[in-house]
Motif scaffolding. Structure first.
Motif, PDB file in Angstrom:
ATOM      1  N   GLY A  75      27.695  49.712 -20.459  1.00  0.00           N
ATOM      2  CA  GLY A  75      28.165  49.287 -21.648  1.00  0.00           C
ATOM      3  C   GLY A  75      28.960  48.205 -21.771  1.00  0.00           C
ATOM      4  N   THR A  76      30.233  48.488 -22.175  1.00  0.00           N
ATOM      5  CA  THR A  76      31.246  46.932 -22.404  1.00  0.00           C
ATOM      6  C   THR A  76      31.400  46.363 -21.240  1.00  0.00           C
ATOM      7  N   LEU A  77      31.674  47.150 -20.062  1.00  0.00           N
ATOM      8  CA  LEU A  77      31.849  46.259 -19.076  1.00  0.00           C
ATOM      9  C   LEU A  77      30.647  45.391 -18.414  1.00  0.00           C
ATOM     10  N   ARG A  78      29.608  46.170 -18.563  1.00  0.00           N
ATOM     11  CA  ARG A  78      28.408  45.363 -18.224  1.00  0.00           C
ATOM     12  C   ARG A  78      28.207  43.898 -18.959  1.00  0.00           C
ATOM     13  N   PRO A 105      17.847  40.902 -22.881  1.00  0.00           N
ATOM     14  CA  PRO A 105      19.091  41.524 -22.850  1.00  0.00           C
ATOM     15  C   PRO A 105      19.578  41.937 -24.021  1.00  0.00           C
ATOM     16  N   LEU A 106      19.322  41.214 -25.209  1.00  0.00           N
ATOM     17  CA  LEU A 106      19.791  41.571 -26.254  1.00  0.00           C
ATOM     18  C   LEU A 106      19.318  43.024 -26.811  1.00  0.00           C
ATOM     19  N   LYS A 107      17.935  43.129 -26.755  1.00  0.00           N
ATOM     20  CA  LYS A 107      17.270  44.384 -27.199  1.00  0.00           C
ATOM     21  C   LYS A 107      17.836  45.395 -26.323  1.00  0.00           C
ATOM     22  N   ILE A 108      17.936  45.198 -25.065  1.00  0.00           N
ATOM     23  CA  ILE A 108      18.554  46.374 -24.115  1.00  0.00           C
ATOM     24  C   ILE A 108      19.923  46.864 -24.523  1.00  0.00           C
ATOM     25  N   HIS A 109      20.521  45.783 -24.914  1.00  0.00           N
ATOM     26  CA  HIS A 109      22.076  46.182 -25.640  1.00  0.00           C
ATOM     27  C   HIS A 109      22.073  46.586 -27.104  1.00  0.00           C
ATOM     28  N   GLY A 110      20.937  46.923 -27.436  1.00  0.00           N
ATOM     29  CA  GLY A 110      20.785  47.644 -28.817  1.00  0.00           C
ATOM     30  C   GLY A 110      20.901  46.661 -30.165  1.00  0.00           C
ATOM     31  N   GLU A 111      20.655  45.256 -29.843  1.00  0.00           N
ATOM     32  CA  GLU A 111      20.660  44.337 -30.771  1.00  0.00           C
ATOM     33  C   GLU A 111      18.892  44.326 -31.501  1.00  0.00           C
ATOM     34  N   THR A 112      18.899  44.767 -32.843  1.00  0.00           N
ATOM     35  CA  THR A 112      17.580  44.811 -33.143  1.00  0.00           C
ATOM     36  C   THR A 112      17.000  43.602 -33.853  1.00  0.00           C
ATOM     37  N   ARG A 156      28.138  37.700 -25.143  1.00  0.00           N
ATOM     38  CA  ARG A 156      29.442  37.697 -25.666  1.00  0.00           C
ATOM     39  C   ARG A 156      30.438  37.994 -24.598  1.00  0.00           C
ATOM     40  N   PRO A 157      30.152  37.852 -23.356  1.00  0.00           N
ATOM     41  CA  PRO A 157      31.159  38.170 -22.132  1.00  0.00           C
ATOM     42  C   PRO A 157      32.390  37.745 -22.335  1.00  0.00           C
ATOM     43  N   GLN A 158      33.300  38.173 -21.573  1.00  0.00           N
ATOM     44  CA  GLN A 158      34.871  37.664 -21.500  1.00  0.00           C
ATOM     45  C   GLN A 158      34.866  37.124 -20.159  1.00  0.00           C
ATOM     46  N   LEU A 159      33.949  37.256 -19.318  1.00  0.00           N
ATOM     47  CA  LEU A 159      34.227  36.658 -17.949  1.00  0.00           C
ATOM     48  C   LEU A 159      32.778  36.370 -17.529  1.00  0.00           C
ATOM     49  N   LEU A 160      32.766  35.038 -16.975  1.00  0.00           N
ATOM     50  CA  LEU A 160      31.644  34.252 -16.251  1.00  0.00           C
ATOM     51  C   LEU A 160      31.692  34.085 -14.868  1.00  0.00           C
ATOM     52  N   LEU A 161      30.832  34.561 -14.125  1.00  0.00           N
ATOM     53  CA  LEU A 161      30.822  34.427 -12.744  1.00  0.00           C
ATOM     54  C   LEU A 161      29.653  33.560 -12.433  1.00  0.00           C
ATOM     55  N   LEU A 162      30.362  32.048 -11.945  1.00  0.00           N
ATOM     56  CA  LEU A 162      29.331  31.000 -11.739  1.00  0.00           C
ATOM     57  C   LEU A 162      29.381  30.660 -10.237  1.00  0.00           C
ATOM     58  N   ASP A 163      28.004  30.986  -9.682  1.00  0.00           N
ATOM     59  CA  ASP A 163      27.741  30.940  -8.465  1.00  0.00           C
ATOM     60  C   ASP A 163      27.278  29.644  -8.096  1.00  0.00           C
ATOM     61  N   GLU A 164      27.767  28.767  -7.672  1.00  0.00           N
ATOM     62  CA  GLU A 164      27.130  27.281  -7.249  1.00  0.00           C
ATOM     63  C   GLU A 164      26.291  26.937  -8.354  1.00  0.00           C
ATOM     64  N   PRO A 165      26.801  26.582  -9.591  1.00  0.00           N
ATOM     65  CA  PRO A 165      25.941  26.625 -10.778  1.00  0.00           C
ATOM     66  C   PRO A 165      25.302  25.320 -11.035  1.00  0.00           C
ATOM     67  N   THR A 166      25.611  24.184 -10.217  1.00  0.00           N
ATOM     68  CA  THR A 166      25.116  23.005 -10.293  1.00  0.00           C
ATOM     69  C   THR A 166      24.433  22.570  -9.030  1.00  0.00           C
ATOM     70  N   SER A 167      24.818  23.287  -7.786  1.00  0.00           N
ATOM     71  CA  SER A 167      24.478  22.438  -6.507  1.00  0.00           C
ATOM     72  C   SER A 167      22.780  22.398  -6.358  1.00  0.00           C
ATOM     73  N   ALA A 168      21.972  23.223  -7.224  1.00  0.00           N
ATOM     74  CA  ALA A 168      20.499  22.974  -6.870  1.00  0.00           C
ATOM     75  C   ALA A 168      20.132  21.887  -7.685  1.00  0.00           C
TER      76      ALA A 168
END
Ligand SMILES: Nc1ncnc2c1ncn2[C@@H]1O[C@H](COP(=O)(O)OP(=O)(O)O)[C@@H](O)[C@H]1O
Ligand SMILES: [Mg+2]
Length: 233
Positions: A75-78, A105-112, A156-168
């Motif tokens: 849900g919201t946490l995800r 992912p939009l469809k999975i979260h119910g966006e039509t 529309r998350p509140q938190l973004l986890l970025l794991d070495e987003p530019t090192s490749a």
């Protein structure tokens, strides 16, 4: 408001202690970074906070709600916690068009009605509308990482986890992606938890950082210390 609050978190893989007694908080709107050598436990800690690594000990709260070990994010946490990985090629399905990757992912979260949202998302990350019809191999590395960022932001998350987003990515592209991330953070009021082993990236992006070695947080740096380059020593 504290977005991430972890206390004495430990992760064990058999006899190997990947993370030991990690304690820190990330406040709303901050960019908090984890730095340290390869293998020191940065990604493992991020995966705990993403709900991907579900075996751990200690206390974890996200958005001031406690998480239990073993808990699946729903849900919201995800929606609220999204992750961008180092290698966009590995994180995008090779046989799916960009449209499908973003719409699913939009469809999975119910966006039509995903179409308009997919177009907006592509525009926000600086990709042309016709990128939707392409496959990952038809895009450059930088464009693929833009798709991965668009996908992370769609819910529309509140938190973004970025794991070495530019090192490749090539050096010339890295700054573009980092600046894009900073623009998006402002525009959407996001909070970032960033992992990088690159001292320049850390200084450019972070409000605060924690230096890890062998699974242990050794010290914290505030913004002035990062600006002084104290984390380079
Ligand atoms: N799924 C796993 N199974 C066993 N060991 C793991 C697993 N994931 C990570 N490790 C080990 O845990 C330690 C920390 O890994 P990781 O968090 O990926 O480090 P970093 O992201 O800082 O490079 C390393 O020694 C790594 O080999
Ligand atoms: Mg890692």
């Amino acid at each position: 408001m504290s977005i991430v609050d972890i206390h004495d978190v430990q992760v064990q893989f058999g006899a190997k202690t990947a993370v030991s007694a990690a304690t820190f908080s990330v406040e709303a709107g901050e960019t908090f970074s984890l730095i340290g050598e390869s293998g020191c436990g940065k990604s493992t800690l991020l995966r705990v906070i993403a709900g991907l690594q579900r075996e751990w000990h200690g206390r974890v709260s996200l958005f001031e709600t406690s998480i239990a070990p073993g808990q699946r994010f729903q849900g919201t946490l995800r929606r609220n916690v999204q992750m961008v990985f180092q290698d966009p090629y590995a994180s995008l399905h090779p046989n799916h068009t960009i449209y499908r990757t973003l719409a699913e992912p939009l469809k999975i979260h119910g966006e039509t009605q995903p179409d308009a949202q997919v177009s907006t998302a592509l525009m926000q990350v600086g990709l042309p509308a016709d990128a939707a019809t392409r496959y990952p191999h038809q895009l450059s590395g930088g464009q693929r990482q833009r798709v991965a960022i668009a996908r992370a932001l769609l819910l529309r998350p509140q938190l973004l986890l970025l794991d070495e987003p530019t090192s490749a990515l090539d050096m010339s592209i890295q700054a573009e992606i980092l600046n894009l991330l900073n623009r998006l953070k402002k525009a959407h009021g996001l909070t970032y938890l960033l992992v990088s082993h690159d001292a320049d990236v850390i200084a450019h992006m972070s409000d605060r950082a924690a230096f890890m070695a062998d699974g242990v947080i050794q010290r914290f740096y505030d913004r002035p210390a990062l600006q002084n380059g104290e984390h380079r020593m």
